[in-house]
Design a protein around this motif. Structure first.
Motif, PDB file in Angstrom:
ATOM      1  N   THR A 253       0.776  -1.150  -0.057  1.00  0.00           N
ATOM      2  CA  THR A 253      -0.073   0.125   0.141  1.00  0.00           C
ATOM      3  C   THR A 253       0.927   1.390   0.084  1.00  0.00           C
ATOM      4  N   MET A 254       1.924   1.190   0.973  1.00  0.00           N
ATOM      5  CA  MET A 254       3.002   2.270   0.834  1.00  0.00           C
ATOM      6  C   MET A 254       3.357   2.806  -0.552  1.00  0.00           C
ATOM      7  N   MET A 255       3.780   1.568  -1.414  1.00  0.00           N
ATOM      8  CA  MET A 255       4.508   1.674  -2.464  1.00  0.00           C
ATOM      9  C   MET A 255       3.296   2.162  -3.534  1.00  0.00           C
ATOM     10  N   THR A 256       2.165   1.883  -3.488  1.00  0.00           N
ATOM     11  CA  THR A 256       1.234   2.296  -4.457  1.00  0.00           C
ATOM     12  C   THR A 256       1.039   3.814  -4.163  1.00  0.00           C
ATOM     13  N   ASN A 257       1.064   4.269  -2.979  1.00  0.00           N
ATOM     14  CA  ASN A 257       0.603   5.657  -2.547  1.00  0.00           C
ATOM     15  C   ASN A 257       1.785   6.672  -2.906  1.00  0.00           C
ATOM     16  N   VAL A 258       2.741   6.000  -3.303  1.00  0.00           N
ATOM     17  CA  VAL A 258       4.022   6.917  -3.183  1.00  0.00           C
ATOM     18  C   VAL A 258       3.809   8.224  -4.371  1.00  0.00           C
ATOM     19  N   GLN A 259       3.249   8.102  -5.292  1.00  0.00           N
ATOM     20  CA  GLN A 259       2.982   8.898  -6.400  1.00  0.00           C
ATOM     21  C   GLN A 259       1.935  10.279  -5.756  1.00  0.00           C
ATOM     22  N   SER A 260       1.036   9.562  -4.939  1.00  0.00           N
ATOM     23  CA  SER A 260      -0.118  10.680  -4.571  1.00  0.00           C
ATOM     24  C   SER A 260       0.415  11.208  -3.123  1.00  0.00           C
ATOM     25  N   ASP A 261       1.653  10.919  -2.534  1.00  0.00           N
ATOM     26  CA  ASP A 261       2.208  11.388  -1.274  1.00  0.00           C
ATOM     27  C   ASP A 261       3.661  11.753  -1.656  1.00  0.00           C
ATOM     28  N   PRO A 262       3.826  13.251  -1.512  1.00  0.00           N
ATOM     29  CA  PRO A 262       5.023  13.693  -1.870  1.00  0.00           C
ATOM     30  C   PRO A 262       6.117  13.134  -0.809  1.00  0.00           C
ATOM     31  N   LEU A 263       5.920  13.198   0.397  1.00  0.00           N
ATOM     32  CA  LEU A 263       6.856  12.780   1.524  1.00  0.00           C
ATOM     33  C   LEU A 263       7.169  11.426   1.299  1.00  0.00           C
ATOM     34  N   ALA A 264       6.126  10.373   0.871  1.00  0.00           N
ATOM     35  CA  ALA A 264       6.425   9.106   0.691  1.00  0.00           C
ATOM     36  C   ALA A 264       7.521   8.676  -0.333  1.00  0.00           C
ATOM     37  N   THR A 265       7.827   9.830  -1.444  1.00  0.00           N
ATOM     38  CA  THR A 265       9.048   9.442  -2.321  1.00  0.00           C
ATOM     39  C   THR A 265      10.178   9.253  -1.490  1.00  0.00           C
ATOM     40  N   PHE A 266      10.407   9.757  -0.190  1.00  0.00           N
ATOM     41  CA  PHE A 266      11.582   9.593   0.314  1.00  0.00           C
ATOM     42  C   PHE A 266      12.014   8.065   0.709  1.00  0.00           C
ATOM     43  N   LEU A 267      10.668   7.229   0.659  1.00  0.00           N
ATOM     44  CA  LEU A 267      10.653   6.031   1.124  1.00  0.00           C
ATOM     45  C   LEU A 267      10.966   4.925  -0.086  1.00  0.00           C
ATOM     46  N   VAL A 268      10.945   5.696  -1.231  1.00  0.00           N
ATOM     47  CA  VAL A 268      11.094   4.658  -2.376  1.00  0.00           C
ATOM     48  C   VAL A 268      12.281   3.857  -2.428  1.00  0.00           C
ATOM     49  N   PRO A 269      13.571   4.301  -1.977  1.00  0.00           N
ATOM     50  CA  PRO A 269      14.686   3.251  -1.827  1.00  0.00           C
ATOM     51  C   PRO A 269      14.740   2.255  -1.048  1.00  0.00           C
TER      52      PRO A 269
END
Length: 502
Positions: A253-269
């Motif tokens: 779910t976190m991976m899916t929500n990455v594009q809609s949550d600017p802060l979540a992009t930091f979690l991509v790596p």
């Protein structure tokens, strides 16, 4: 010599200049081999040396630690805590790092060789737990190794997660973020070792305490949590546990929500690394179910302004493709995988040296096939991926063999070894001008590791069931001579004096 050492030790309590006496003792001990020292130590009490640690003189403490290290070395691990329980316990709480480091190293030796001796010393285990919060990272890491060794045994787990030891773990856990994650790192290391370790850690409540960190609003905490979750996900029992606790679903779910949550992009790596670890064990499931992960990995292969993400994506593709199941899962991605391999070829040619090394390592994982796995289908697949790397790929690889950088040459030679057992790659090698001579030329490699890696290429080729058909018997004979001579053979040139020479 033995009498001199004994006399120096006996006179330490009354010495007017302890530093000078300790230096004299250090010099005498330094000249003795371990086997000689063992017979001396067996007949000498050196509690008075431990007493010299009770000083504010740092130089004296450091010399004393050197002396104690030498004296303790021949003492059998099973006798260390029996002979010096109070001294080592006090040393673990000493104000100076060298003393804590010395005493913890001895406790580590006990945990590695006779852990039962440590398990009956609860006060020592508690001191080790508290050492996780040490200001010295070296001391803290050593404490983690001791506790991890304790977690290898069921009775050791009972000590670790019971009574005052458990209370001490909870006290350390209440410290700052850095120390708290040292505790988590230790717990995860214990969990990875065995299903028993995971179950007992879970029953203690510490694993759930760790998993709760994932849902905090602190990106750095979440990234640290993902790093440790990735370690746990490299084991089958760990992965089953995370799946059963709903962690996999949460991360998807976190991976899916990455594009809609600017802060979540930091979690991509962190998310990419985690799912890469999962994909190594369950490649088909991850590559078909988690579209966002797959898209992120392959998009990152071409990220021009983010070399760290590109490197992580390269490593992830190699990680997934290291198994036969992973190769087949990547093949199912079709043109997306072909495009990804072309990106690897481009990075190999145009990237910086460190990027080239990472690509070579990933290609080794993707292209390697055990002889027992070399079906027609898989051989066609590895040949196809090799073909996607670009034109004259082997010529470019041979140009890398001329570079003076050992890390690059080592990565290249390991790739050559992975190719050397496959008939299609053998044909490329055999037909490439100069490769036959390069392979048998021992002067191309200067370092020990490079010589060993090149020897492995020769050995793999020489033992291949198809090598004679591709290279011909005369060359195979030369390969086998190279193998018999070993990786470090040096040909001695005989000099013959001729009549008339001056």
């Amino acid at each position: 010599m033995a009498a001199s050492i004994a006399a120096l030790i006996d006179n330490l309590p009354i010495s007017e200049n302890k530093l000078e006496s300790l230096n004299d003792l250090k010099s005498l001990l330094g000249n003795l081999p371990i086997h000689s020292l063992g017979s001396i130590v067996a007949n000498v009490s050196f509690n008075s040396v431990f007493d010299c640690l009770s000083t504010d003189n740092l130089e004296e403490i450091e010399v004393c630690c050197d002396v104690l290290k030498k004296l303790l070395t021949p003492v059998p691990a099973q006798h260390v805590l029996t002979q010096f329980p109070a001294e080592l316990h006090a040393g673990l709480k000493h104000d100076e790092i060298p003393v804590r480091r010395l005493c913890l190293a001895e406790v580590l030796r006990v945990s590695e060789n006779c852990c039962e001796e440590l398990m009956v010393r609860e006060e020592v285990v508690i001191a080790v737990v508290r050492a996780l919060a040490d200001q010295s990272l070296e001391v803290a890491k050593c404490a983690e190794r001791v506790l991890t060794n304790l977690g290898l045994r069921e009775d050791g787990l009972a000590v670790l997660y019971g009574g005052d030891v458990m209370s001490s773990l909870q006290e350390v856990l209440a410290s700052n973020d850095v120390i708290r994650f040292r505790v988590y790192e230790t717990i995860v290391a214990i969990c990875r070792q065995s299903d028993m370790g995971l179950q007992r850690s879970s029953e203690s409540g510490l694993v759930q305490h760790f998993l709760n960190e994932l849902h905090k609003d602190d990106i750095l905490v979440q990234l640290n949590c993902l790093e440790l979750l990735s370690d746990l996900a490299t084991t089958e029992h760990g992965l089953l546990y995370l799946d059963g606790r709903g962690v996999m679903s949460s991360l998807e779910t976190m991976m899916t929500n990455v594009q809609s949550d600017p802060l979540a992009t930091f979690l991509v790596p962190g998310l990419m690394k985690f799912f890469g670890c999962v994909a190594r064990l369950r490649p088909k499931e991850v590559c078909t179910r988690n579209e966002m992960f797959v898209t992120t990995v392959f998009d990152s292969l071409t990220a021009p302004d983010n070399p760290s993400m590109r490197s992580l994506a390269v490593q992830t593709v190699g990680f997934i493709g290291s198994s036969v199941e992973g190769k087949l899962a990547l093949e199912k991605l079709g043109s997306r995988m072909d495009s990804g391999v072309r990106c690897l070829g481009k990075t190999l040619r145009e990237g910086q040296q460190d990027a080239k090394v990472i690509v070579l390592q990933a290609l080794t994982s993707l292209l390697k096939l055990k002889v027992s796995d070399q079906t027609t289908e898989l051989l066609k697949l590895t040949e196809h991926w090799y073909g996607q790397l670009g034109t004259n790929t082997f010529g470019y690889l041979m140009s890398l063999a001329e570079q003076p950088f050992p890390d690059l040459r080592i990565a290249l030679l390991i790739l050559f070894e992975s190719l050397a057992s496959q008939p299609w790659a053998q044909t490329i090698m055999a037909n490439h001008p100069g490769f036959r001579e390069y392979l048998l030329n021992r002067s191309t490699e200067k370092t020990k590791e490079c010589k060993e890696k090149k020897y492995n290429v020769v050995l793999t080729l020489a033992n291949s069931p198809t090598v004679a058909e591709v290279f011909g018997n005369p060359y195979v004979v030369q390969l086998k001579v190279y193998c018999n001579q070993g990786p470090f053979f040096i040909r001695v040139q005989a000099e013959v004096a001729m009549e008339g020479d001056s």
